[in-house]
Design an enzyme around this catalytic site. Structure first.
Site, PDB file in Angstrom:
ATOM      1  CD  GLU A  40      -7.156  -0.264  -7.935  1.00 22.60           C
ATOM      2  OE1 GLU A  40      -7.192   0.754  -8.656  1.00 22.60           O
ATOM      3  OE2 GLU A  40      -8.088  -1.070  -7.866  1.00 22.60           O
ATOM      4  CB  THR A  88      -0.939   0.022   1.215  1.00 19.24           C
ATOM      5  OG1 THR A  88      -0.161  -0.085   2.423  1.00 19.24           O
ATOM      6  CG2 THR A  88      -1.923  -1.134   1.157  1.00 19.24           C
ATOM      7  CB  CYS A 103      -5.903   7.197  -6.395  1.00 21.31           C
ATOM      8  SG  CYS A 103      -7.298   6.615  -5.418  1.00 21.31           S
ATOM      9  CD  GLU A 159      -1.331  10.627 -10.634  1.00 19.14           C
ATOM     10  OE1 GLU A 159      -2.248  10.466  -9.811  1.00 19.14           O
ATOM     11  OE2 GLU A 159      -0.547   9.723 -10.974  1.00 19.14           O
ATOM     12  CB  THR A 178      12.203  -6.017  -5.396  1.00 19.68           C
ATOM     13  OG1 THR A 178      12.199  -4.649  -5.812  1.00 19.68           O
ATOM     14  CG2 THR A 178      12.834  -6.867  -6.489  1.00 19.68           C
ATOM     15  CE  LYS A 228       6.838  -2.278   0.303  1.00 24.27           C
ATOM     16  NZ  LYS A 228       7.069  -0.911   0.886  1.00 24.27           N
ATOM     17  N   GLY A 243     -13.866   9.923  -3.852  1.00 22.44           N
ATOM     18  CA  GLY A 243     -14.841   9.219  -3.025  1.00 22.44           C
ATOM     19  C   GLY A 243     -15.425   8.053  -3.785  1.00 22.44           C
ATOM     20  CD  GLN A 289       9.394   5.964 -12.798  1.00 19.16           C
ATOM     21  OE1 GLN A 289       8.921   6.958 -12.241  1.00 19.16           O
ATOM     22  NE2 GLN A 289      10.667   5.858 -13.100  1.00 19.16           N
ATOM     23  CB  VAL A 290       6.648   1.978  -8.755  1.00 22.16           C
ATOM     24  CG1 VAL A 290       6.989   0.783  -7.870  1.00 22.16           C
ATOM     25  CG2 VAL A 290       7.612   3.127  -8.494  1.00 22.16           C
TER      26      VAL A 290
END
Length: 539
Positions: free
Chosen positions: A296, A192, A330, A427, A259, A218, A489, A277-278
């Site tokens: 997400e 998260t 988000c 973003e 990882t 994690k 929301g 990106q990640v």
């Protein structure tokens, strides 16, 4: 969408220095907020100056030590000892053993355990909400609301535990039955981000548990205290019900831990919330081992207000969606498309509304707007504002770092950019709202869809035909398509997630539970005959 905390956001100390750090003189230790009388309530959550960041039935940790900070003043709160790779291996092993017990428990009884977790969270909701506000930086009402969302998901999951299952289908063959069987995947890894350190874990954890999985969490390093406090509450429920604590394990750590989870074939599903990106890197690592992932990722969300829009709905919706959580949701609205006939009026009224936003310490119940999470986020805000100016934008409100302790920036409105300016398609996780004029439905629907992300979107109109075109195949291409409400929301009963570079994952309600299970198609022959294809017969 949600950003992973970067290494710059935490102070890292090698494990070899651990004993020296944790045996500091009392004068130095008193600089931690947890030692101040006004933060004594942190101890009611089981936190102290030095906290173990690994739980697998017992608490420990042999990795690096980090210090977490309060974004409102950049003061250190407490320290956390993270997981080492040896801790990770031990935790995976214990979680797998715990699954053998958990999977044998009937789903409704698993739902009862999840309901008890919700009850335990409800008892601590005020304290947990204050901790979220202190460590993440969102205002107090949002911190409490985030914990409430986890509670609500537990209630939802408890009911769902009695309803999950597959259909019985008509078989083409006499004396046969055709059905679907759903079984748990096994171990669900949950990574998260900082901005929703409780709720996003709750979406995954509650549904994963009732579907028969065990979890390894994690959280973001910069919200490690939240992860530990939540895990302590869950661990107590499991202990009281004579269940292995490793059913809900925790390994605090950084990119190395993430990882390891992505590459580990023992992690049957990896739910990742973070940047595009990640997320792409995570997806490639999981796919390389033919694993399952639930992503997400980024969101570049838009509100569209047509000439017939009710401005009494548009204005508070745009304000709330743009500056809520200081633009770090988000689902934050980043693009506001206004019909040319209402553009100037709406911008003027928004500027007036922005001027009335109460800024200050996020745990003050009278405050509506808190800090960004890290100093790095402030730098990204400054860079984005400068890029917008260079590309032709005009800052009509805000645009500056505030003269205030902590990571405060002014909520910002930018006009005059073209709809496809590079900065608009990037973003920026900050309270920057880009405002545009449009002429007609066709062009603005295209503008909504031209960004790579596809999380949330909303239109404001009274035109019924336009509403259904918006909901249809040529309308919004997002996973969340709203009408006359903000982009931010989401109700827990619906599946949450987005398309394109947002990752395609779905969490929380509707049939999102299917992502946590494997489906088997079962044909049962209850006759004494064996009809074969193409009329083949054995003599």
């Amino acid at each position: 969408m949600l950003r992973l905390a970067r290494p710059l956001c935490v102070q890292t100390v090698k494990a070899s220095k651990l004993s020296r750090l944790w045996s500091r003189p009392a004068a130095l230790m008193s600089t931690l907020l947890i030692h101040h009388p006004q933060y004594a309530w942190l101890q009611d959550l089981g936190l102290r100056e030095d906290n173990e960041g690994v739980f697998n039935g017992s608490w420990g940790g042999r990795g690096e030590v980090i210090t977490t900070y309060c974004p409102a003043n950049n003061e250190p709160i407490a320290r956390v000892r993270q997981a080492s790779m040896k801790d990770y291996e031990e935790t995976i092993g214990k979680a797998k053993k715990a699954w053998n017990i958990w999977a044998d428990i009937p789903a409704p009884k698993r739902g009862e355990i999840v309901r008890k977790i919700g009850d335990a969270l409800r008892e601590k909701i005020q304290l947990l909400g204050r901790l979220v506000s202190l460590e993440m930086g969102k205002i107090l009402v949002e911190g409490i609301g985030e914990v409430q969302e986890y509670v609500d998901v537990c209630d939802y999951a408890a009911g769902l535990s009695r309803m999950i299952g597959g259909p019985t289908l008509p078989s083409e063959r006499p004396g046969h039955a055709l059905m679907e069987q759903w079984n748990p995947l096994g171990l669900v890894g949950i990574i998260t981000a900082f901005n929703f350190p409780v709720a996003v874990f709750g979406w995954n954890n509650a549904i994963a548990l009732i579907t028969g999985n065990v979890c390894l969490w994690k959280g973001a390093p910069t919200t490690s205290l939240v992860s530990i406090a939540v895990t302590k509450i869950i661990a107590k429920v499991l202990e009281d019900n004579l269940l292995p604590g490793a059913i809900c394990s925790l390994t605090c750590g950084g990119a190395d831990m993430g990882t390891a989870m992505a590459r580990d074939e023992r992690v049957n599903l990896l739910s990742f919330t973070g940047s595009t990106q990640v997320g792409k890197q995570v997806a490639l690592m999981v796919q390389e081992r033919f694993g399952k992932s639930l992503l997400e990722l980024g969101g570049n969300n838009a509100i569209i207000a047509f000439e017939d829009a009710d401005l009494s709905l548009v204005l508070p919706s745009a304000l709330f969606a743009a500056v809520g959580t200081a633009g770090q949701r988000c689902t934050t609205v980043r693009r506001l498309f206004l019909h040319e006939s209402i553009h100037d009026e709406v911008v003027d009224r928004l500027k007036n509304a922005y001027s009335q936003i109460r800024v200050g310490n996020p745990w003050d119940p009278n405050i509506l707007y808190g800090p960004l999470h890290t100093k790095q986020a402030v730098s990204m805000f400054v860079q984005a504002v400068e890029e917008a100016k260079k590309e032709g934008g005009t800052v009509v409100y805000g645009g500056k770092v505030m003269d205030h302790p902590g990571n405060y920036v002014e909520p910002t409105i930018v006009t005059g950019l073209v709809h496809d300016a590079p900065i608009v398609h990037k973003e920026t996780f900050a309270p920057i709202l880009y405002v545009f004029k449009f002429k007609n439905e066709e062009e603005v629907f295209e503008w909504n869809n031209e960004v790579k992300q596809g999380l949330s979107s909303s239109i404001f109109t009274k035109d019924l035909g336009r509403i259904f075109r918006w909901l249809g195949p040529k309308g919004s291409d997002c996973g969340i398509v709203n009408v006359n409400i903000p982009t931010s929301g989401a109700e827990i009963g619906g599946a949450f997630g987005g398309e394109k570079h947002t990752g395609g994952g779905r969490e929380s309600g509707s049939d999102a539970w299917k992502q946590y299970m494997r489906r088997s198609t079962c044909t049962i022959n209850y006759s004494t005959a064996l009809p074969l294809a193409q009329g083949i017969k054995f003599q």
